[in-house]
Enzyme design. Structure first.
Site, PDB file in Angstrom:
ATOM      1  N   ALA A 104       0.828  -1.204   0.000  1.00  0.00           N
ATOM      2  CA  ALA A 104       0.000   0.000   0.000  1.00  0.00           C
ATOM      3  C   ALA A 104       0.860   1.250   0.000  1.00  0.00           C
ATOM      4  O   ALA A 104       2.020   1.230   0.405  1.00  0.00           O
ATOM      5  CB  ALA A 104      -0.932  -0.003   1.211  1.00  0.00           C
ATOM      6  N   SER A 105       0.266   2.353  -0.424  1.00  0.00           N
ATOM      7  CA  SER A 105       1.028   3.598  -0.538  1.00  0.00           C
ATOM      8  C   SER A 105       1.395   4.178   0.812  1.00  0.00           C
ATOM      9  O   SER A 105       2.376   4.894   0.943  1.00  0.00           O
ATOM     10  CB  SER A 105       0.219   4.627  -1.340  1.00  0.00           C
ATOM     11  OG  SER A 105      -0.994   4.928  -0.688  1.00  0.00           O
ATOM     12  N   CYS A 106       0.628   3.884   1.848  1.00  0.00           N
ATOM     13  CA  CYS A 106       0.836   4.549   3.130  1.00  0.00           C
ATOM     14  C   CYS A 106       1.439   3.649   4.196  1.00  0.00           C
ATOM     15  O   CYS A 106       1.749   4.112   5.287  1.00  0.00           O
ATOM     16  CB  CYS A 106      -0.486   5.103   3.654  1.00  0.00           C
ATOM     17  SG  CYS A 106      -1.740   3.829   3.908  1.00  0.00           S
ATOM     18  N   CYS A 107       1.578   2.374   3.920  1.00  0.00           N
ATOM     19  CA  CYS A 107       1.954   1.437   4.976  1.00  0.00           C
ATOM     20  C   CYS A 107       3.232   0.700   4.634  1.00  0.00           C
ATOM     21  O   CYS A 107       3.546   0.459   3.477  1.00  0.00           O
ATOM     22  CB  CYS A 107       0.845   0.406   5.201  1.00  0.00           C
ATOM     23  SG  CYS A 107      -0.720   1.151   5.670  1.00  0.00           S
ATOM     24  N   GLY A 108       3.945   0.289   5.678  1.00  0.00           N
ATOM     25  CA  GLY A 108       5.103  -0.565   5.515  1.00  0.00           C
ATOM     26  C   GLY A 108       4.673  -2.016   5.451  1.00  0.00           C
ATOM     27  O   GLY A 108       3.500  -2.358   5.500  1.00  0.00           O
TER      28      GLY A 108
END
Length: 265
Positions: A104-108
Protein backbone atom coordinates in the site's frame (compact mmCIF):
# COMPACT_ATOMS: atom_id res chain seq x y z
CA UNK A 1 -4.19 6.43 -18.52
CA UNK A 2 -3.71 9.94 -17.22
CA UNK A 3 -0.14 10.22 -15.90
CA UNK A 4 -0.69 13.39 -13.91
CA UNK A 5 0.67 13.13 -10.37
CA UNK A 6 -2.23 15.30 -9.23
CA UNK A 7 -5.58 16.32 -10.68
CA UNK A 8 -7.87 19.27 -9.99
CA UNK A 9 -11.25 18.19 -8.60
CA UNK A 10 -14.31 20.12 -7.38
CA UNK A 11 -14.74 20.39 -3.61
CA UNK A 12 -16.76 22.36 -1.08
CA UNK A 13 -14.59 24.43 1.26
CA UNK A 14 -15.42 26.08 4.58
CA UNK A 15 -13.47 29.27 5.36
CA UNK A 16 -14.20 32.54 7.18
CA UNK A 17 -17.60 31.26 8.30
CA UNK A 18 -18.78 30.39 4.77
CA UNK A 19 -19.19 27.29 2.57
CA UNK A 20 -18.31 27.72 -1.09
CA UNK A 21 -17.49 25.70 -4.20
CA UNK A 22 -13.91 25.59 -5.44
CA UNK A 23 -11.34 23.16 -6.83
CA UNK A 24 -8.45 21.41 -5.14
CA UNK A 25 -5.56 19.23 -6.24
CA UNK A 26 -5.78 15.50 -5.40
CA UNK A 27 -2.76 13.24 -5.66
CA UNK A 28 -3.17 10.30 -8.03
CA UNK A 29 -3.00 6.72 -6.74
CA UNK A 30 -2.04 4.15 -9.37
CA UNK A 31 -1.90 0.36 -8.83
CA UNK A 32 1.05 -1.22 -10.65
CA UNK A 33 1.25 -5.01 -10.75
CA UNK A 34 4.80 -6.29 -11.17
CA UNK A 35 5.17 -9.53 -13.12
CA UNK A 36 8.56 -11.26 -12.86
CA UNK A 37 9.37 -13.99 -15.39
CA UNK A 38 5.65 -14.28 -16.11
CA UNK A 39 4.62 -14.67 -12.46
CA UNK A 40 2.82 -12.07 -10.37
CA UNK A 41 5.26 -10.73 -7.77
CA UNK A 42 3.54 -7.75 -6.11
CA UNK A 43 1.17 -4.85 -6.67
CA UNK A 44 2.49 -1.45 -5.66
CA UNK A 45 0.20 1.54 -5.07
CA UNK A 46 2.19 4.49 -6.39
CA UNK A 47 2.28 7.79 -8.22
CA UNK A 48 2.28 7.18 -12.00
CA UNK A 49 5.73 8.61 -12.79
CA UNK A 50 9.20 7.09 -13.25
CA UNK A 51 7.67 3.62 -13.13
CA UNK A 52 10.66 1.76 -14.57
CA UNK A 53 12.89 3.25 -11.87
CA UNK A 54 10.31 2.27 -9.26
CA UNK A 55 10.18 -1.34 -10.46
CA UNK A 56 13.96 -1.74 -10.59
CA UNK A 57 14.45 -0.11 -7.20
CA UNK A 58 11.64 -2.15 -5.66
CA UNK A 59 13.08 -5.45 -6.92
CA UNK A 60 16.53 -4.47 -5.65
CA UNK A 61 15.09 -3.52 -2.26
CA UNK A 62 13.34 -6.88 -2.05
CA UNK A 63 16.60 -8.68 -2.87
CA UNK A 64 15.21 -10.06 -6.13
CA UNK A 65 18.06 -8.44 -8.06
CA UNK A 66 21.49 -7.29 -6.97
CA UNK A 67 22.66 -5.43 -10.08
CA UNK A 68 21.48 -4.07 -13.42
CA UNK A 69 22.94 -7.00 -15.38
CA UNK A 70 20.41 -9.40 -13.85
CA UNK A 71 17.61 -7.59 -15.70
CA UNK A 72 16.81 -8.91 -19.15
CA UNK A 73 13.88 -6.58 -19.84
CA UNK A 74 11.48 -4.16 -18.17
CA UNK A 75 8.29 -3.31 -20.06
CA UNK A 76 5.77 -0.90 -18.55
CA UNK A 77 2.16 -1.19 -19.74
CA UNK A 78 0.72 1.81 -17.94
CA UNK A 79 -2.58 1.59 -19.81
CA UNK A 80 -3.30 -1.70 -18.01
CA UNK A 81 -1.22 -1.11 -14.89
CA UNK A 82 1.38 -3.84 -15.41
CA UNK A 83 5.16 -4.00 -15.36
CA UNK A 84 6.60 -7.06 -17.10
CA UNK A 85 10.11 -7.89 -15.89
CA UNK A 86 12.37 -10.53 -17.36
CA UNK A 87 15.31 -11.71 -15.28
CA UNK A 88 18.37 -13.67 -16.32
CA UNK A 89 17.75 -16.03 -13.38
CA UNK A 90 15.04 -17.73 -11.35
CA UNK A 91 13.81 -15.97 -8.24
CA UNK A 92 14.17 -19.04 -6.02
CA UNK A 93 12.04 -20.52 -3.27
CA UNK A 94 12.31 -17.64 -0.81
CA UNK A 95 10.11 -15.45 -3.00
CA UNK A 96 7.29 -17.96 -3.44
CA UNK A 97 5.27 -16.56 -0.52
CA UNK A 98 5.80 -13.03 -1.86
CA UNK A 99 3.52 -13.68 -4.84
CA UNK A 100 0.50 -11.40 -5.10
CA UNK A 101 1.50 -9.17 -2.18
CA UNK A 102 -0.12 -5.75 -2.08
CA UNK A 103 2.21 -2.92 -1.02
CA UNK A 104 0.00 0.00 0.00
CA UNK A 105 1.03 3.60 -0.54
CA UNK A 106 0.84 4.55 3.13
CA UNK A 107 1.95 1.44 4.98
CA UNK A 108 5.10 -0.57 5.51
CA UNK A 109 5.36 -4.31 5.33
CA UNK A 110 4.54 -6.69 8.13
CA UNK A 111 7.09 -7.03 10.90
CA UNK A 112 7.70 -10.68 9.96
CA UNK A 113 8.56 -9.91 6.33
CA UNK A 114 10.64 -6.92 7.37
CA UNK A 115 12.92 -8.83 9.70
CA UNK A 116 13.23 -11.98 7.60
CA UNK A 117 14.18 -10.28 4.36
CA UNK A 118 14.76 -6.55 4.65
CA UNK A 119 17.23 -6.47 7.53
CA UNK A 120 19.10 -9.48 6.18
CA UNK A 121 20.17 -7.69 2.99
CA UNK A 122 20.83 -4.23 4.45
CA UNK A 123 24.40 -3.02 4.00
CA UNK A 124 26.65 -1.66 6.75
CA UNK A 125 27.79 1.72 5.48
CA UNK A 126 31.48 2.30 4.78
CA UNK A 127 30.86 5.91 3.71
CA UNK A 128 33.58 8.46 4.36
CA UNK A 129 31.49 11.50 3.44
CA UNK A 130 31.51 14.51 5.76
CA UNK A 131 29.05 17.40 5.81
CA UNK A 132 28.92 20.84 7.34
CA UNK A 133 25.81 22.16 9.10
CA UNK A 134 25.29 24.68 6.31
CA UNK A 135 25.27 21.89 3.70
CA UNK A 136 22.65 19.98 5.69
CA UNK A 137 20.34 22.98 6.05
CA UNK A 138 20.80 23.96 2.39
CA UNK A 139 19.98 20.45 1.13
CA UNK A 140 16.74 20.29 3.11
CA UNK A 141 15.78 23.78 1.94
CA UNK A 142 16.40 22.75 -1.66
CA UNK A 143 14.33 19.57 -1.28
CA UNK A 144 11.38 21.51 0.07
CA UNK A 145 11.59 24.23 -2.57
CA UNK A 146 11.72 21.60 -5.35
CA UNK A 147 8.55 19.91 -4.10
CA UNK A 148 5.97 22.08 -5.83
CA UNK A 149 3.39 19.29 -6.09
CA UNK A 150 3.61 18.67 -2.34
CA UNK A 151 3.00 22.36 -1.81
CA UNK A 152 -0.13 22.10 -3.99
CA UNK A 153 -1.54 18.88 -2.54
CA UNK A 154 0.24 18.10 0.75
CA UNK A 155 0.04 14.45 -0.31
CA UNK A 156 3.43 13.38 -1.67
CA UNK A 157 6.70 12.22 -0.16
CA UNK A 158 9.89 13.71 -1.56
CA UNK A 159 13.40 12.32 -1.64
CA UNK A 160 16.71 13.14 -3.29
CA UNK A 161 20.29 11.90 -3.48
CA UNK A 162 23.15 14.38 -3.25
CA UNK A 163 26.89 14.53 -2.76
CA UNK A 164 26.40 17.45 -0.39
CA UNK A 165 26.48 20.04 -3.15
CA UNK A 166 24.58 18.71 -6.19
CA UNK A 167 21.25 16.88 -6.39
CA UNK A 168 21.77 13.86 -8.67
CA UNK A 169 18.11 12.89 -8.63
CA UNK A 170 14.89 14.08 -6.97
CA UNK A 171 11.73 11.96 -6.94
CA UNK A 172 8.20 12.22 -5.53
CA UNK A 173 5.59 9.58 -4.78
CA UNK A 174 2.45 9.05 -2.76
CA UNK A 175 4.28 6.23 -0.97
CA UNK A 176 7.37 7.01 1.09
CA UNK A 177 8.96 3.67 0.19
CA UNK A 178 8.21 4.25 -3.49
CA UNK A 179 10.01 7.59 -3.50
CA UNK A 180 13.17 5.87 -2.23
CA UNK A 181 12.78 2.94 -4.64
CA UNK A 182 12.65 5.41 -7.54
CA UNK A 183 15.97 6.88 -6.37
CA UNK A 184 17.43 3.39 -6.03
CA UNK A 185 16.24 2.40 -9.51
CA UNK A 186 17.66 5.59 -11.02
CA UNK A 187 21.08 4.85 -9.52
CA UNK A 188 21.03 1.19 -10.60
CA UNK A 189 20.08 2.11 -14.17
CA UNK A 190 22.97 4.57 -14.42
CA UNK A 191 25.54 2.64 -12.35
CA UNK A 192 25.80 5.53 -9.87
CA UNK A 193 27.81 4.70 -6.75
CA UNK A 194 25.97 5.98 -3.70
CA UNK A 195 28.32 5.02 -0.86
CA UNK A 196 29.52 8.60 -0.42
CA UNK A 197 26.15 10.19 -1.13
CA UNK A 198 23.39 11.62 1.08
CA UNK A 199 19.71 10.68 1.14
CA UNK A 200 17.42 13.66 1.80
CA UNK A 201 13.88 12.68 2.77
CA UNK A 202 10.70 14.59 3.61
CA UNK A 203 9.16 12.03 5.96
CA UNK A 204 9.81 10.45 9.33
CA UNK A 205 12.85 8.16 9.63
CA UNK A 206 11.17 4.91 10.62
CA UNK A 207 13.03 1.62 10.97
CA UNK A 208 11.82 0.58 7.51
CA UNK A 209 13.03 3.82 5.94
CA UNK A 210 16.39 3.38 7.65
CA UNK A 211 16.64 -0.18 6.32
CA UNK A 212 15.76 1.11 2.85
CA UNK A 213 18.55 3.71 3.08
CA UNK A 214 20.95 0.94 4.10
CA UNK A 215 19.93 -1.16 1.10
CA UNK A 216 20.49 1.78 -1.23
CA UNK A 217 23.92 2.13 0.35
CA UNK A 218 24.07 5.74 1.54
CA UNK A 219 25.97 6.74 4.67
CA UNK A 220 23.82 9.71 5.70
CA UNK A 221 20.05 10.24 5.82
CA UNK A 222 18.55 13.69 6.39
CA UNK A 223 14.94 14.38 7.36
CA UNK A 224 12.86 17.33 8.49
CA UNK A 225 11.11 14.95 10.92
CA UNK A 226 12.16 12.76 13.83
CA UNK A 227 13.39 9.15 13.79
CA UNK A 228 11.95 6.27 15.78
CA UNK A 229 13.87 4.47 18.51
CA UNK A 230 14.37 1.36 16.38
CA UNK A 231 15.56 3.47 13.45
CA UNK A 232 18.26 5.05 15.65
CA UNK A 233 19.33 1.62 16.91
CA UNK A 234 19.62 0.35 13.35
CA UNK A 235 21.45 3.49 12.23
CA UNK A 236 24.06 2.95 14.93
CA UNK A 237 24.39 -0.74 14.04
CA UNK A 238 24.64 -0.07 10.29
CA UNK A 239 27.06 2.88 10.60
CA UNK A 240 24.58 5.38 9.15
CA UNK A 241 24.40 9.01 10.23
CA UNK A 242 20.76 9.95 10.88
CA UNK A 243 19.94 13.66 11.07
CA UNK A 244 16.41 14.84 11.82
CA UNK A 245 14.31 17.87 12.74
CA UNK A 246 16.10 19.95 10.11
CA UNK A 247 14.16 23.19 10.40
CA UNK A 248 14.58 26.83 11.41
CA UNK A 249 18.35 26.69 10.96
CA UNK A 250 18.91 23.75 13.34
CA UNK A 251 18.86 19.95 13.45
CA UNK A 252 19.47 16.90 15.66
CA UNK A 253 22.14 14.25 15.01
CA UNK A 254 20.95 10.86 16.28
CA UNK A 255 23.76 8.51 15.22
CA UNK A 256 27.38 8.63 14.05
CA UNK A 257 27.92 12.39 14.49
CA UNK A 258 31.54 12.09 13.32
CA UNK A 259 30.42 12.70 9.73
CA UNK A 260 29.10 16.17 10.62
CA UNK A 261 31.96 18.64 10.97
CA UNK A 262 31.87 22.16 12.36
CA UNK A 263 32.30 24.59 9.47
CA UNK A 264 34.11 26.97 11.84
CA UNK A 265 36.92 24.51 12.50
Amino acid sequence: MNKDVSLGQPIVRYEDGKLFNTTDQYVTEFPLTIMVNGEEFATVICSPTNLEELVIGFLASEGAILKRDELKSVLIDDSKGFAHVGLNKDLGDRFQYSTKRMIASCCGKSREFYFQNDAAIAKTSMSKITLTPIQIINMMTRLQSASHIYQETGGLHNAAISDGLTFFVHRQDIGRHNALDKLYGFCIQRHITVRDKVLIFSGRISSEILIKAAKIGVGVILSKSAPTTLAVTLANDLNITAVGFIRNGGFNIYSHPERIIDSEQ
